[in-house]
Design a protein around this motif. Sequence first.
Motif, PDB file in Angstrom:
ATOM      1  N   ILE A   1       5.279   8.307  -4.808  1.00 49.90           N
ATOM      2  CA  ILE A   1       5.367   8.423  -6.438  1.00 49.90           C
ATOM      3  C   ILE A   1       5.921   6.630  -6.866  1.00 49.90           C
ATOM      4  CG2 ILE A   1       7.067   8.500  -8.215  1.00 49.90           C
ATOM      5  CD1 ILE A   1       4.893  10.696  -6.964  1.00 49.90           C
ATOM      6  N   ALA A   2       6.439   5.721  -6.028  1.00 57.09           N
ATOM      7  CA  ALA A   2       7.162   4.685  -5.437  1.00 57.09           C
ATOM      8  C   ALA A   2       5.839   3.393  -5.974  1.00 57.09           C
ATOM      9  CB  ALA A   2       6.925   3.790  -4.295  1.00 57.09           C
ATOM     10  N   VAL A   3       6.754   2.089  -7.038  1.00 59.36           N
ATOM     11  CA  VAL A   3       5.645   1.253  -7.501  1.00 59.36           C
ATOM     12  C   VAL A   3       5.736   0.301  -7.299  1.00 59.36           C
ATOM     13  CG1 VAL A   3       5.577   0.686 -10.116  1.00 59.36           C
ATOM     14  CG2 VAL A   3       6.311   2.517  -9.861  1.00 59.36           C
ATOM     15  N   ILE A   4       4.765  -0.148  -6.489  1.00 56.74           N
ATOM     16  CA  ILE A   4       4.317  -1.146  -5.254  1.00 56.74           C
ATOM     17  C   ILE A   4       2.880  -1.798  -6.242  1.00 56.74           C
ATOM     18  CG2 ILE A   4       4.220  -1.558  -2.945  1.00 56.74           C
ATOM     19  CD1 ILE A   4       5.111   0.706  -2.503  1.00 56.74           C
ATOM     20  N   GLY A   5       3.206  -3.216  -6.635  1.00 55.50           N
ATOM     21  CA  GLY A   5       2.592  -3.535  -6.340  1.00 55.50           C
ATOM     22  C   GLY A   5       2.562  -5.381  -7.147  1.00 55.50           C
ATOM     23  N   ASP A   6       1.842  -6.429  -7.743  1.00 55.33           N
ATOM     24  CA  ASP A   6       2.189  -7.256  -8.457  1.00 55.33           C
ATOM     25  C   ASP A   6       2.893  -7.311  -9.584  1.00 55.33           C
ATOM     26  OD1 ASP A   6       0.150  -7.107  -9.604  1.00 55.33           O
ATOM     27  OD2 ASP A   6      -1.171  -8.508  -9.409  1.00 55.33           O
ATOM     28  N   GLU A   7       3.188  -8.070 -10.662  1.00 56.15           N
ATOM     29  CA  GLU A   7       4.503  -8.183 -12.178  1.00 56.15           C
ATOM     30  C   GLU A   7       3.377  -7.306 -12.945  1.00 56.15           C
ATOM     31  OE1 GLU A   7       5.657 -11.492  -9.376  1.00 56.15           O
ATOM     32  OE2 GLU A   7       3.412 -11.424  -9.694  1.00 56.15           O
TER      33      GLU A   7
END
Length: 293
Positions: free
Chosen positions: A243-249
């Motif tokens: 569920i974690a939101v991980i990445g570039d802008e």
Amino acid sequence: MLKELEQLPYAERERPGSPGFGQTFSYDSPTLAAIVGRDVPGLQVGTAAIPVFGRHPLIVAGQAQTAQAATAGRYHLGLALGTKHLTETGFGIPYERPVARLREFLTALRPLLETGSADFHGELLTATTPLPASVPGDQPPVPVLVAAMGPQALRVSGQLADGILPLLAGPRALADHIVPAVTAAAEAAGRPAPRIVAFVPGVVTADVEAVRQAATETLSFYERFPSYQRVIELSGGTRAADIAVIGDEDTVAAEVRRYREAGATEVVFTATDLGGDADRRRTWKLLGELAVG
């Protein structure tokens, strides 16, 4: 104390920022919120969330009203059911009928926050005011939000609270299960549309793999509890880190929009330190831009 604020989650919302102070067995979250809210003009502050077991509505109402007065009306109170393990291990009291306790707690709490008085006699608790319980300057009445995600807790929250604080509930779970349930309960009770404050682990980073691994280890704590297991599955995941939101802008901004489209009125990022201080500040910068964009 302002240095402590730098370690807190940043809230993406219409206002400049809204840190949420968790309640554990260490500091008192309403007191900390009151201190920070007093020292930072314009900052919205709140607790997320105080368990109803081991507390009493009279005490919590006094804490919340004091925080509201100290912050000139910029405080919201977050409540939670808590967990069986922490309740029985920490307080030595049985974790029984949590939804019924939540209902009685909220029923007693609302008049305390609105009028400074109560005369409630339930099955599980009693709250009366032989002395006045209002706090000068505690206006408007403190908003109450509940960390509710299960059907029964959502029903009670819609009927008696001002909103909810779901954690690890992805856009699918929000849109299909959580938002419709709490909204319908609020409508049936003649209450305004509830606030949906989605708590989301998230980091803006270039090292997605490393941060995802850190999230898998850190968030595994929640996988012990059936309520979180259920909402993770409803969100389409198998582990909390899914569920974690991980990445570039661009990736993170797109996910924030998905939460909004799913019915979240506010999106609060937590665990922003998973990638280190540079990534945390990069995350806060993006969320600040989204808030004013």
